[in-house]
Structures are given as C-alpha cells and as structure tokens.
Write a protein that holds these residues in place. Structure first.
Motif, PDB file in Angstrom:
ATOM      1  N   THR A   1      16.317  28.184 -24.447  1.00 50.82           N
ATOM      2  CA  THR A   1      15.000  28.630 -23.996  1.00 50.82           C
ATOM      3  C   THR A   1      14.017  27.458 -24.038  1.00 50.82           C
ATOM      4  O   THR A   1      13.212  27.275 -23.121  1.00 50.82           O
ATOM      5  CB  THR A   1      14.490  29.776 -24.892  1.00 50.82           C
TER       6      THR A   1
ATOM      7  N   ASP B   1      15.000  24.883 -21.236  1.00 45.84           N
ATOM      8  CA  ASP B   1      14.614  25.415 -19.928  1.00 45.84           C
ATOM      9  C   ASP B   1      13.106  25.310 -19.737  1.00 45.84           C
ATOM     10  O   ASP B   1      12.623  24.975 -18.652  1.00 45.84           O
ATOM     11  CB  ASP B   1      15.062  26.868 -19.773  1.00 45.84           C
ATOM     12  N   GLY B   2      12.362  25.581 -20.798  1.00 44.26           N
ATOM     13  CA  GLY B   2      10.908  25.457 -20.730  1.00 44.26           C
ATOM     14  C   GLY B   2      10.477  24.023 -20.492  1.00 44.26           C
ATOM     15  O   GLY B   2       9.533  23.758 -19.740  1.00 44.26           O
TER      16      GLY B   2
ATOM     17  N   ASP C   1      11.142  23.274 -16.853  1.00 41.47           N
ATOM     18  CA  ASP C   1      10.108  23.934 -16.052  1.00 41.47           C
ATOM     19  C   ASP C   1       8.778  23.206 -16.171  1.00 41.47           C
ATOM     20  O   ASP C   1       8.034  23.077 -15.193  1.00 41.47           O
ATOM     21  CB  ASP C   1       9.935  25.392 -16.472  1.00 41.47           C
TER      22      ASP C   1
ATOM     23  N   ALA D   1       8.695  20.315 -13.929  1.00 37.19           N
ATOM     24  CA  ALA D   1       8.801  20.607 -12.499  1.00 37.19           C
ATOM     25  C   ALA D   1       7.452  20.648 -11.794  1.00 37.19           C
ATOM     26  O   ALA D   1       7.374  20.392 -10.605  1.00 37.19           O
ATOM     27  CB  ALA D   1       9.525  21.940 -12.301  1.00 37.19           C
ATOM     28  N   GLY D   2       6.382  20.958 -12.507  1.00 35.04           N
ATOM     29  CA  GLY D   2       5.095  21.151 -11.861  1.00 35.04           C
ATOM     30  C   GLY D   2       4.261  19.902 -11.716  1.00 35.04           C
ATOM     31  O   GLY D   2       3.144  19.861 -12.203  1.00 35.04           O
TER      32      GLY D   2
ATOM     33  N   ARG E   1      16.125  14.804 -15.989  1.00 37.46           N
ATOM     34  CA  ARG E   1      15.076  15.346 -15.112  1.00 37.46           C
ATOM     35  C   ARG E   1      13.803  14.505 -15.235  1.00 37.46           C
ATOM     36  O   ARG E   1      13.149  14.218 -14.235  1.00 37.46           O
ATOM     37  CB  ARG E   1      14.804  16.807 -15.469  1.00 37.46           C
TER      38      ARG E   1
END
Length: 191
Positions: free
Chosen positions: A59, A62-63, A66, A69-70, A123
């Motif tokens: 979790t 993944d956070g 995320d 990503a922005g 990433r």
C-alpha cells in the motif's frame, strides 16, 4: 462493510500500529483489536500475519508510485519539485509503513518488498529523465539519479523521525541536491 473495505480497514489498522512499534512486533491480536474485528475475520482476509505485513507495505509503495505520477507541467525544476512534494506527502501519510519499508534489516523485508521499493526507485529515475527530456542517458547520469533517490530516501527517513527541517523547505532542498549532483555529473562528463 464490503469485503474490500474490511480488508483495507485491516491494512490501515496495521499501518497505524506500525507507527507505535516496529512491524515485526505487531501481532494479529493487536491488529484485530485496533480494527475491532475477530481473529477468524482476520484470517478470512489474510492467511497469515506475514501476508498482511506485505500488503500493508505494498500500500505504501503503491502510494509512492501514485505520488510520483502527478507531475505538473512546466520547467524541469517545477515538475521535479512537485514530484518530490508528492513523495513527501505519501511518506508522511504512511509514515510508519514508509519507515518500516526502508529500514535496514526489517524482518518483514522480502524479495517481493525489495522489488516494490525498486519499482518506486525506477519510476523516480524515469520521471526525472522525462522531466529533463533525456531519451538516452549516459551510465554516469543513471548512476547520479540512482544515488539521488538514495539521498531522498535517507532524507525522508530522517525527516519523518526527527522533523528537524520544515516540510516546505525539504522539497526545495532535495531538488537543489539533484541540481548540484547533475551539475557535477555534467562537468565530469565534459571533463
């Protein structure tokens, strides 16, 4: 409560408990008490404590992905600063899980959690290369970016534990670190 909501509630309870003690010291009884459910209900969603620990840490990763990503539009420094702010936000939101995930020697570290951490690192490097509009990075540039991600991880771990630097200074300082590292790499490659 839906099955997914109950499962998420158990993960949230585990992450909250990680804030007060190391994950390896959190028991099933601790989690069911915090989530206000029975032991049999816990085992309906997770076959064992280890599986819950891994899901809780997933979790967090993944956070982090995320959060990366922005990216905002604009010049590289604005985009990178936004990405770093996203990382800080997620690390702060999942403080205990982030610390547990990156703490050296954690007994819940596995090849699976190591792969999840590597995915976040990869990433981050890809987003920086995109922000810099670099399509074919040199080996030294890749090494620089990977070293910077280690700086970010170490800085966030220290910041989460000590809070010795104001939050709104942290992102600018980290981007400044990257800028200095990139300048040193460029000077060396021209060298």
């Amino acid at each position: 409560m839906s099955p997914q909501a109950r499962r998420d509630d158990l993960i949230r309870a585990a992450l909250d408990l990680f804030g007060s003690r190391p994950p390896e010291l959190v028991t099933v009884d601790d989690i069911v008490a915090a989530a206000e459910v029975s032991r049999p209900l816990f085992y309906r969603y997770f076959p064992n404590l280890r599986e819950l620990q891994v899901e809780a840490l997933r979790t967090v990763t993944d956070g982090l992905i995320d959060g990366l990503a922005g990216l905002e539009e604009g010049p590289p420094e604005v985009r990178l600063r936004a990405a770093v702010r996203g990382l800080i936000d997620v690390a702060d939101n999942y403080r205990a899980g982030y610390i547990a995930l990156l703490r050296s020697g954690s007994v819940i570290a596995t090849s699976e959690t190591d792969a999840a951490v590597d995915a976040v690192r990869n990433r981050a490097v890809a987003l920086i290369l995109d922000a810099l509009d670099v399509k074919d990075p040199s080996p030294l540039l890749l090494l620089t970016l990977r070293c910077w991600t280690a700086v970010v991880e170490g800085a966030l771990l220290s910041w989460l534990q000590e809070r010795s630097v104001a939050r709104d200074e942290l992102d600018g300082w980290l981007v400044g670190q990257l800028t200095a590292m990139l300048a040193a790499t460029e000077a060396h490659e021209r060298g």
